[in-house]
Design a protein around this motif. Structure first.
Motif, PDB file in Angstrom:
ATOM      1  N   LEU A 141     -11.978 -10.567  -1.159  1.00 39.41           N
ATOM      2  CA  LEU A 141     -12.057 -10.139   0.240  1.00 39.41           C
ATOM      3  C   LEU A 141     -10.699  -9.671   0.756  1.00 39.41           C
ATOM      4  CD1 LEU A 141     -14.355 -12.892   1.843  1.00 39.41           C
ATOM      5  CD2 LEU A 141     -14.986 -10.558   1.172  1.00 39.41           C
ATOM      6  N   PHE A 142      -9.679 -10.471   0.521  1.00 37.82           N
ATOM      7  CA  PHE A 142      -8.360 -10.125   1.053  1.00 37.82           C
ATOM      8  C   PHE A 142      -7.702  -8.996   0.247  1.00 37.82           C
ATOM      9  CE2 PHE A 142      -8.998 -14.249   3.031  1.00 37.82           C
ATOM     10  CZ  PHE A 142      -8.506 -14.020   4.305  1.00 37.82           C
ATOM     11  N   TYR A 143      -8.006  -8.930  -1.027  1.00 41.80           N
ATOM     12  CA  TYR A 143      -7.535  -7.819  -1.870  1.00 41.80           C
ATOM     13  C   TYR A 143      -8.004  -6.491  -1.293  1.00 41.80           C
ATOM     14  CZ  TYR A 143      -6.832  -5.316  -6.365  1.00 41.80           C
ATOM     15  OH  TYR A 143      -6.447  -4.450  -7.358  1.00 41.80           O
ATOM     16  N   GLU A 144      -9.268  -6.456  -0.843  1.00 39.67           N
ATOM     17  CA  GLU A 144      -9.811  -5.225  -0.270  1.00 39.67           C
ATOM     18  C   GLU A 144      -9.259  -4.945   1.127  1.00 39.67           C
ATOM     19  OE1 GLU A 144     -10.733  -3.593  -2.587  1.00 39.67           O
ATOM     20  OE2 GLU A 144     -12.909  -3.539  -2.817  1.00 39.67           O
ATOM     21  N   VAL A 145      -8.939  -5.985   1.876  1.00 39.59           N
ATOM     22  CA  VAL A 145      -8.296  -5.792   3.184  1.00 39.59           C
ATOM     23  C   VAL A 145      -6.988  -5.027   3.013  1.00 39.59           C
ATOM     24  CG1 VAL A 145      -7.071  -6.990   5.054  1.00 39.59           C
ATOM     25  CG2 VAL A 145      -9.351  -7.748   4.365  1.00 39.59           C
ATOM     26  N   ILE A 146      -6.204  -5.413   2.018  1.00 44.03           N
ATOM     27  CA  ILE A 146      -4.940  -4.713   1.749  1.00 44.03           C
ATOM     28  C   ILE A 146      -5.207  -3.240   1.448  1.00 44.03           C
ATOM     29  CG2 ILE A 146      -2.940  -4.564   0.224  1.00 44.03           C
ATOM     30  CD1 ILE A 146      -3.180  -7.567  -0.235  1.00 44.03           C
ATOM     31  N   THR A 147      -6.183  -2.970   0.592  1.00 45.82           N
ATOM     32  CA  THR A 147      -6.476  -1.588   0.201  1.00 45.82           C
ATOM     33  C   THR A 147      -6.865  -0.745   1.406  1.00 45.82           C
ATOM     34  OG1 THR A 147      -7.240  -2.312  -1.983  1.00 45.82           O
ATOM     35  CG2 THR A 147      -7.923  -0.125  -1.262  1.00 45.82           C
ATOM     36  N   VAL A 148      -7.801  -1.234   2.200  1.00 45.70           N
ATOM     37  CA  VAL A 148      -8.334  -0.456   3.319  1.00 45.70           C
ATOM     38  C   VAL A 148      -7.263  -0.154   4.353  1.00 45.70           C
ATOM     39  CG1 VAL A 148      -9.937  -0.506   5.268  1.00 45.70           C
ATOM     40  CG2 VAL A 148     -10.694  -1.262   3.005  1.00 45.70           C
ATOM     41  N   PHE A 149      -6.430  -1.128   4.674  1.00 48.58           N
ATOM     42  CA  PHE A 149      -5.479  -0.940   5.766  1.00 48.58           C
ATOM     43  C   PHE A 149      -4.143  -0.341   5.320  1.00 48.58           C
ATOM     44  CE2 PHE A 149      -8.554  -3.563   7.886  1.00 48.58           C
ATOM     45  CZ  PHE A 149      -8.535  -3.069   9.180  1.00 48.58           C
ATOM     46  N   THR A 150      -3.925  -0.197   4.036  1.00 47.15           N
ATOM     47  CA  THR A 150      -2.749   0.575   3.609  1.00 47.15           C
ATOM     48  C   THR A 150      -3.097   2.047   3.419  1.00 47.15           C
ATOM     49  OG1 THR A 150      -3.171  -0.250   1.361  1.00 47.15           O
ATOM     50  CG2 THR A 150      -1.352  -1.246   2.578  1.00 47.15           C
ATOM     51  N   TYR A 151      -4.379   2.379   3.385  1.00 51.08           N
ATOM     52  CA  TYR A 151      -4.762   3.804   3.301  1.00 51.08           C
ATOM     53  C   TYR A 151      -4.170   4.620   4.464  1.00 51.08           C
ATOM     54  CZ  TYR A 151      -7.579   8.032   3.702  1.00 51.08           C
ATOM     55  OH  TYR A 151      -7.978   9.337   3.856  1.00 51.08           O
ATOM     56  N   PRO A 152      -4.315   4.190   5.743  1.00 51.87           N
ATOM     57  CA  PRO A 152      -3.704   4.981   6.823  1.00 51.87           C
ATOM     58  C   PRO A 152      -2.187   5.070   6.719  1.00 51.87           C
ATOM     59  CG  PRO A 152      -5.288   3.397   7.700  1.00 51.87           C
ATOM     60  CD  PRO A 152      -5.044   3.031   6.267  1.00 51.87           C
ATOM     61  N   LEU A 153      -1.562   4.080   6.105  1.00 56.30           N
ATOM     62  CA  LEU A 153      -0.113   4.109   5.944  1.00 56.30           C
ATOM     63  C   LEU A 153       0.300   5.161   4.915  1.00 56.30           C
ATOM     64  CD1 LEU A 153       0.630   0.279   5.965  1.00 56.30           C
ATOM     65  CD2 LEU A 153       1.006   1.895   7.828  1.00 56.30           C
ATOM     66  N   VAL A 154      -0.447   5.227   3.810  1.00 54.78           N
ATOM     67  CA  VAL A 154      -0.152   6.242   2.790  1.00 54.78           C
ATOM     68  C   VAL A 154      -0.392   7.634   3.354  1.00 54.78           C
ATOM     69  CG1 VAL A 154      -0.761   7.105   0.497  1.00 54.78           C
ATOM     70  CG2 VAL A 154      -0.674   4.636   0.914  1.00 54.78           C
ATOM     71  N   ALA A 155      -1.436   7.785   4.166  1.00 54.52           N
ATOM     72  CA  ALA A 155      -1.787   9.089   4.745  1.00 54.52           C
ATOM     73  C   ALA A 155      -1.068   9.343   6.069  1.00 54.52           C
ATOM     74  CB  ALA A 155      -3.296   9.171   4.952  1.00 54.52           C
ATOM     75  N   HIS A 156      -0.031   8.579   6.373  1.00 56.25           N
ATOM     76  CA  HIS A 156       0.580   8.579   7.701  1.00 56.25           C
ATOM     77  C   HIS A 156       0.983   9.967   8.193  1.00 56.25           C
ATOM     78  CE1 HIS A 156       2.935   7.131  11.122  1.00 56.25           C
ATOM     79  NE2 HIS A 156       3.892   7.942  10.727  1.00 56.25           N
ATOM     80  N   HIS A 157       1.531  10.789   7.313  1.00 51.45           N
ATOM     81  CA  HIS A 157       2.028  12.097   7.763  1.00 51.45           C
ATOM     82  C   HIS A 157       0.901  13.066   8.096  1.00 51.45           C
ATOM     83  CE1 HIS A 157       6.149  11.043   7.194  1.00 51.45           C
ATOM     84  NE2 HIS A 157       6.038  10.869   5.893  1.00 51.45           N
ATOM     85  N   GLN A 158      -0.315  12.767   7.652  1.00 50.83           N
ATOM     86  CA  GLN A 158      -1.506  13.554   7.978  1.00 50.83           C
ATOM     87  C   GLN A 158      -1.363  15.027   7.611  1.00 50.83           C
ATOM     88  OE1 GLN A 158      -1.869  11.070  12.009  1.00 50.83           O
ATOM     89  NE2 GLN A 158      -3.586  12.471  11.776  1.00 50.83           N
ATOM     90  N   ASP A 159      -0.684  15.280   6.485  1.00 53.81           N
ATOM     91  CA  ASP A 159      -0.605  16.639   5.957  1.00 53.81           C
ATOM     92  C   ASP A 159      -1.383  16.670   4.643  1.00 53.81           C
ATOM     93  OD1 ASP A 159       1.046  15.251   4.223  1.00 53.81           O
ATOM     94  OD2 ASP A 159       2.895  16.174   4.921  1.00 53.81           O
ATOM     95  N   ALA A 160      -1.383  17.831   3.988  1.00 56.83           N
ATOM     96  CA  ALA A 160      -2.179  17.989   2.759  1.00 56.83           C
ATOM     97  C   ALA A 160      -1.730  17.006   1.681  1.00 56.83           C
ATOM     98  CB  ALA A 160      -2.075  19.425   2.254  1.00 56.83           C
ATOM     99  N   ASP A 161      -0.405  16.857   1.514  1.00 57.27           N
ATOM    100  CA  ASP A 161       0.099  15.937   0.492  1.00 57.27           C
ATOM    101  C   ASP A 161      -0.252  14.493   0.833  1.00 57.27           C
ATOM    102  OD1 ASP A 161       1.164  17.997  -0.964  1.00 57.27           O
ATOM    103  OD2 ASP A 161       3.189  17.792  -0.139  1.00 57.27           O
TER     104      ASP A 161
END
Length: 495
Positions: A141-161
């Motif tokens: 459960l907590f392993y997946e919490v990390i995955t889901v909520f770090t996705y917006p951080l990785v995509a933070h710049h909101q550009d193609a890359d």
């Protein structure tokens, strides 16, 4: 003698890290209060976890079951030697990452800062949950919490890359957990009748001896599914998400590499091997050495790739892929010395690698340079940043007196004790290759003629430089005084 104590106090650090993101959101219109929430939550969470240290070091194991879903499937928590290592470093480094975040996010005038701090805090909540998970279900459960909520951080710049890197991140981590980790949990429940791990006993594990004897290949399959499903550990061929995620802001890279994400991966692998399968099952089924050889391949291959990278974050990313496998080699060898080296490398790598990423981010904020080939002479204008970077590099190489030397010493002894010369060669090759891709950065910074106008540059803001210098000094301190984390490992393994 291990004593198990039922204690609702385990919920306090989890509650603090759960409330923190909402406190950050509530104070979104006042940036100072918003950032203060992260500092306060980090301090309170760390101090509450610290209260468990005396008991754990005396051999006590704290447990608490929140609720039961089915017989043998509960949401339960535990504080033992292994969990304390991860929980302490995650909450301790959160405070320094917050200080660094302030300098980085304000210095570059980044957008969506509230969302950024919110997701960062939720990721720490997930890390603490993983650290304190008493069974495979809670860990999942907590392993997946990390995955889901770090996705917006990785995509933070909101550009193609950013979206491409985040998409690969999500596909790898969610894909492997659904395709491999969930089936592994189902098989475990079918074979054992429970998902509760063996606490305080790394010898026997959770798989009954008669099940291992009757269904050895099914237990082997279950183990293979766990190793493939825990892709945050970045074993090859499930490593490619990590370099792709480097499109994220540098503090997120530090979170990914040093604080929460990959540490959750190697922690979970360690927990599954030692508290799930146990030394006896691993030995009887011959599961340890194949895992160690896969880790050795990852170490050497990733180190060679790192040599080819001119982008500093890409080089650090492949360094992480390599260094994580030190932990896995240690726990897979199953000997006391090797396990101590592997588990001690979790905090040792955390402090050293966060220093390296903090350094890379400070360089970018001060100069907007990413290419190592353009950093000639920068050390003269940014001596604190590059000095700290140099100390952390020594740790990655495994040079005394920095802490990376201590964990590598135990790992080398472990390979000698088991007569695994191939693994010894892989560790020694890694040392040489680490020197090959870290020393040139330091040499360029201080001893080569500049290729750009460095006179216009100066150190990054103090909110960035102070944390990276402090974490570098902690890396040195742990080299001289490794006993704290060593004692946690000793208590956990009853060594």
């Amino acid at each position: 003698m291990t004593a198990t104590i039922e204690s609702a106090k385990l919920l306090i650090p989890l509650a603090v890290t759960l409330v923190a993101p909402f406190a950050i959101w509530f104070n979104r219109r006042d940036v100072n209060k918003r950032e203060a929430m992260s500092f306060i939550a980090a301090a309170v969470a760390f101090l509450t976890i610290l209260t468990f240290v005396p008991g754990v070091l005396k051999g006590e194991i704290y447990t608490y079951t929140l609720f039961t879903i089915l017989p043998g499937i509960t949401v339960s928590f535990v504080a033992d030697g292994l969990g304390m290592i991860f929980a302490l470093i995650a909450t301790f480094l959160w405070g320094f990452a917050t200080s660094y975040n302030v300098g980085y996010m304000r210095g570059l005038n980044e957008h969506a800062q509230t969302r950024y701090y919110f997701c960062f805090a939720v990721a720490i909540f997930g890390a603490v949950g993983v650290a304190f998970s008493a069974n495979v279900f809670t860990l999942y459960l907590f392993y997946e919490v990390i995955t889901v909520f770090t996705y917006p951080l990785v995509a933070h710049h909101q550009d193609a890359d950013g979206f491409a890197g985040a998409r690969k991140y999500l596909v790898y981590l969610m894909g492997t957990s659904k395709l491999f980790l969930l089936p592994a949990m189902v098989l475990t429940y079918v074979l054992c009748g429970t998902l509760d791990m063996s606490l305080g006993n790394v010898v026997n594990g959770m798989f009954p001896a008669d099940v291992v004897a009757k269904h050895p290949n099914l237990v082997r399959l279950t183990y293979a599914l766990y190793i493939c499903g825990l892709a945050k550990a970045a074993l090859m061929p499930f490593h490619n998400w990590l370099p792709s995620a480097m499109v994220a802001p540098t503090p997120v890279s530090a979170l990914l590499h040093a604080v929460a994400v990959v540490k959750a991966g190697v922690f979970s692998v360690s927990r599954i091997i030692l508290s799930g399968f146990g030394v006896q099952t691993m030995d009887v089924l011959g599961l340890g050495l194949p895992t160690a050889y896969l880790a050795a391949l990852t170490i050497v291959a990733a180190s060679f790739i790192a040599l080819t990278k001119d982008d500093i974050k890409a080089r650090l990313a492949y360094s992480t892929v390599s260094q994580l496998s030190y932990v896995i080699i240690g726990v897979a060898l199953l000997t006391p010395s090797a396990v101590q080296g592997g588990l001690m490398h979790i905090p040792h790598h955390a402090f050293s690698k966060i220093t390296l990423f903090f350094g890379a981010g400070a360089i970018y904020v001060a100069t907007h340079l990413k290419k190592i080939s353009l950093m000639n002479g920068l050390g003269r204008k940014m001596p604190w940043t590059f000095g700290a970077f140099g100390l952390a590099s020594l740790s990655m190489i495994g040079m005394p007196p920095v802490c990376g030397f201590v964990s590598k010493w135990y790992l080398v002894n472990g390979t000698l004790q088991t007569g695994q010369i191939v693994l010894l060669v892989a560790l020694l090759m890694s040392t040489a290759l680490n020197a090959g891709y870290f020393v040139p950065i330091f040499y360029r910074a201080f001893f080569m003629k500049p290729v750009v106008d460095v006179e216009k540059y100066k150190e990054a803001p103090l909110t960035m430089v102070v944390p990276l210098c402090f974490t570098a000094l902690v890396s040195v301190a742990l080299g001289f005084y490794p006993q704290l984390f060593q004692d946690f490992v000793r208590i956990f393994g009853n060594y």
